[in-house]
Design a protein around this motif. Structure first.
Motif, short mmCIF file in Angstrom:
data_model
loop_
_atom_site.label_atom_id
_atom_site.label_comp_id
_atom_site.label_asym_id
_atom_site.label_seq_id
_atom_site.Cartn_x
_atom_site.Cartn_y
_atom_site.Cartn_z
N PRO A 156 0.83 -1.21 0.00
CA PRO A 156 0.00 0.00 0.00
C PRO A 156 0.87 1.26 0.00
O PRO A 156 2.01 1.24 0.45
N GLN A 157 0.30 2.33 -0.50
CA GLN A 157 1.03 3.60 -0.49
C GLN A 157 1.03 4.23 0.88
O GLN A 157 1.97 4.93 1.25
N ARG A 158 -0.05 4.02 1.64
CA ARG A 158 -0.14 4.60 2.98
C ARG A 158 -0.94 3.69 3.88
O ARG A 158 -1.77 2.90 3.43
N VAL A 159 -0.68 3.79 5.20
CA VAL A 159 -1.42 3.06 6.22
C VAL A 159 -1.67 4.01 7.38
O VAL A 159 -1.01 5.06 7.49
N PRO A 219 -1.16 5.71 10.83
CA PRO A 219 0.13 5.88 11.53
C PRO A 219 0.41 4.73 12.49
O PRO A 219 -0.44 4.37 13.31
N ARG A 220 1.59 4.16 12.35
CA ARG A 220 1.93 2.98 13.14
C ARG A 220 3.44 2.86 13.28
O ARG A 220 4.17 2.98 12.29
N ARG A 221 3.91 2.66 14.50
CA ARG A 221 5.33 2.46 14.75
C ARG A 221 5.55 1.00 15.13
O ARG A 221 4.93 0.47 16.05
N VAL A 222 6.45 0.35 14.40
CA VAL A 222 6.72 -1.08 14.61
C VAL A 222 8.19 -1.27 14.93
O VAL A 222 9.07 -0.75 14.23
N ILE A 223 8.45 -2.02 16.00
CA ILE A 223 9.82 -2.43 16.33
C ILE A 223 9.96 -3.91 16.00
O ILE A 223 9.18 -4.74 16.45
N ILE A 224 10.96 -4.22 15.16
CA ILE A 224 11.28 -5.62 14.85
C ILE A 224 12.53 -5.98 15.65
O ILE A 224 13.63 -5.51 15.35
N GLU A 228 3.72 5.46 3.52
CA GLU A 228 3.37 6.62 4.34
C GLU A 228 2.61 6.18 5.59
O GLU A 228 1.69 5.37 5.53
N GLY A 229 3.02 6.67 6.73
CA GLY A 229 2.37 6.36 8.00
C GLY A 229 3.03 5.20 8.74
O GLY A 229 2.72 4.97 9.92
#
Length: 480
Positions: free
Chosen positions: A338-341, A343-348, A369-370
Motif C-alpha cells: 500500500p502507499q499509505r497506512v 500511523p503505526r510504529r513497529v519495532i522488529i 506513508e504512515g
C-alpha cells in the motif's frame, strides 16, 4: 542394552482412531501398550518395525494406578507378572489406530561426552528442566534430524541401525583426528558402553549403508585451519557422507569452571570460508554437490555476501543455522504494497548478528506513508553478549531492550518461541510481554514476505511450530 524378557516400557496412548482395530477392541485414551507379539517395545520405531512384519498381537493395560519406578537413564518400566489387567487384540497388515504420548517409550539416551563447547554446560540456572537434558539419541536423529556423536552406542544399537536401515542419521564429527576429537569431547569412560564407538572414522565406515549428514562445530585454534582441511578430506572420501555443515562454537557468559574457548572474529571466519569454498568447488566438480555448507554466522562475521539460494541445494541443514537468512529472504516483499497506512510504529526485535541484514531487507517498507519501522538489535541479557543469534533471545532480553509503550507493535523472531507455543525460553509468554510493555507483541514471519504481512496487519497462524522434534520430546520428558 536390549531390554530383558521381563522389562516392559509402558507406552501411554494419547488417542485411538475411531473405527480402528484398537477402537473396536475397546482400547481408549490413557491405556498403555505393553507388548507387541510378546516383545517389549522401546520406541515408536520398534513398534512400526513389529507391525511391518505382518500379523501383530498387541497387549494393552488399563491399570487404575500403575506401579512405576525409575531405572537407569530415566526409563519407566514395569515388571512382567505384575497384577495389571490387560486386553489383547491382533491386526494383520493393518494399522491398529494408536497415537502415543511420546515417541520414546524407554527414555532419552544421554550423552557420554563432556565437550568443551557443550551448550548445556553453559546454561544459566532457573530454566525449565528439559533444557538441561544432555540428549544424544540416535533414534531422535533418524526421526527429527538431531545431531548425535555416536559415542554412547552399544553393539546392539549399531546392529539395529543397520538391520532396520535407520537412514539418514545426523552425526557430530567435529574432527576426523582421533586424539583431537577426544581432547574436544572428553567422553566419560564409564558412560561409553563400547570403546569402538569413540572412533569416528571406524563408525562412519561401519555405518557405510547409512546416509550421514554431518556437522563440524569449529573451535578457533583447535579444530579449524589445517585440521578442518584434514576432516573435510576424510569426509569427502566416504560415499555415505552426504554433506557437512560447518558451524562456529556457541558460547555464553556462563562458563564457570569450564575450559577457555575463543570465539571467531572476522579474520578467522574469512579463513574458514576460504577453506570451505575450495572444497565446495572441488566437490561440485567431482560429486555434483557443494558438500560443505558453512553456517550463516561465518558469512556475517567475515562481512561476505551470502551464497545464492541455489547454492544451498534445498537447505538440508536449515535447522543448523545453514541458510536460514537466505531462506528468510527467499520470499520477496509483496508487490502490491500500500502507499499509505494509518500511523503505526513497529519495532522488529532480532539478534545483534542479523540486525544489519534485516534492516536492509525491510527498507522498501519504509516508503509506506504512515509506517515507521525500526529494526532493533536486542542484546542478549540472558546468555550474554557473546550470544548474537536471534533464536536465543528471551523475554528478559526484550524487557531490557524495549521500553514500555514506545511502539504500536513489537515483533519477535518465531525461532524464540518454545515448540508449538507462544512461550520463550524463559517461559515468558507473548501475552505477558505485551502486558508488561503495553503494546501488542507478535511473532514475526519466517520469511520476509510473511514478516511484511504481519507488519501490515494480516494474521498468520502459521507462525507457531507444531508437531514433534527432538526438543519437543525433551520437553515432554522434562515435564514428566
Amino acid at each position: 542394552m536390549q531390554p530383558s524378557k521381563t522389562d516392559i516400557f509402558p507406552a501411554q496412548i494419547r488417542s485411538v482412531e475411531p473405527g480402528s482395530p484398537a477402537d473396536r477392541a475397546g482400547v481408549r485414551s490413557g491405556d498403555q501398550l505393553l507388548r507387541v507379539n510378546g516383545q517389549a517395545v522401546t520406541d515408536i520405531l520398534a513398534y512400526r518395525h513389529l507391525l511391518a512384519q505382518g500379523r501383530a498381537e498387541l497387549e494393552i493395560a488399563r491399570p487404575a494406578a500403575p506401579t512405576l519406578f525409575a531405572v537407569p537413564q530415566d526409563h519407566h518400566t514395569l515388571r512382567a507378572g505384575e497384577d495389571t489387567p490387560t486386553l489383547h487384540f491382533a491386526v494383520e497388515w493393518e494399522d491398529p489406530g494408536l497415537e502415543f504420548e511420546e515417541v520414546l517409550f524407554d527414555g532419552i539416551k544421554k550423552c557420554a561426552n563432556k565437550c568443551d563447547f557443550c551448550y548445556v554446560h553453559q546454561m544459566p540456572r532457573g530454566f525449565r528442566k528439559s533444557l538441561y537434558i544432555m540428549d544424544d539419541d540416535y533414534r531422535l536423529s533418524f526421526l527429527y534430524g538431531s545431531f548425535v556423536t555416536l559415542t554412547n552406542l552399544t553393539e546392539s544399537d549399531v546392529n539395529r541401525i543397520l538391520d532396520e536401515n535407520l537412514s539418514p542419521l545426523y552425526v557430530s564429527v567435529h574432527t576426523a583426528n582421533q586424539d583431537l576429537r577426544h581432547d574436544l569431547m572428553k567422553w566419560w569412560k564409564l558412560k561409553v558402553k563400547d570403546d569402538r564407538t569413540t572412533d569416528i572414522r571406524g563408525m562412519i565406515e561401519r555405518l557405510e549403508p547409512i546416509d550421514l549428514y554431518t556437522q563440524i562445530v569449529l573451535v578457533p585454534g583447535r579444530n579449524d585451519g589445517e585440521y578442518l582441511d584434514e576432516t573435510l578430506d576424510y569426509l569427502a572420501s566416504r560415499p555415505n557422507v552426504v554433506s557437512v555443515a560447518v558451524v562456529p562454537v556457541g558460547l555464553t557468559d556462563h562458563r564457570t569452571n569450564l575450559a577457555h574457548v575463543d570465539t571467531f572474529d572476522r579474520e578467522r571466519s574469512a579463513d574458514v570460508l576460504r577453506r570451505t569454498e575450495r572444497w565446495r568447488k572441488k566437490m561440485l566438480d567431482e560429486r555434483g554437490t557443494r558438500f560443505v555448507f558453512p553456517s550463516d554466522e561465518f558469512y556475517l562475521l567475515a562481512g561476505e555476501v551470502l551464497p545464492s539460494e541455489e547454492a544451498y541445494e534445498g537447505f538440508p541443514m536449515l535447522e543448523n543455522g545453514v541458510g536460514m537468512i537466505r531462506d528468510f529472504l527467499g520470499e520477496d516483499l509483496p508487490t502490491d504494497l500500500p502507499q499509505r497506512v494509518p500511523p503505526r510504529r513497529v519495532i522488529i526485535g532480532t539478534g545483534t548478528l542479523f540486525a544489519p541484514a534485516l534492516d536492509l531487507a525491510v527498507e522498501p517498507l519504509r516508503g509506506i506513508e504512515g509506517l515507521e519501522i525500526e529494526v532493533r538489535a536486542i542484546p542478549n541479557r540472558t546468555f550474554g553478549l557473546n550470544t548474537t543469534v536471534a533464536g536465543l533471545l528471551t523475554g528478559r532480553c526484550f524487557r531490557h531492550g524495549v521500553q514500555p509503550g514506545e511502539a504500536d507493535l513489537l515483533l519477535v523472531p518465531p525461532t524464540t518461541l518454545r515448540y508449538g507455543t507462544e512461550l520463550m525460553l524463559d517461559d515468558v509468554s507473548l501475552s505477558e510481554l505485551a502486558q508488561e510493555l503495553r503494546m501488542p507483541v507478535r511473532a514475526g514471519g519466517s520469511t520476509l514476505g510473511e514478516l511484511a504481512r504481519v507488519i501490515l496487519g494480516e494474521s498468520l497462524s502459521a507462525n507457531l511450530q507444531f508437531g514433534f522434534s527432538t526438543h519437543a520430546v525433551k520437553e515432554q520428558r522434562g515435564q514428566a
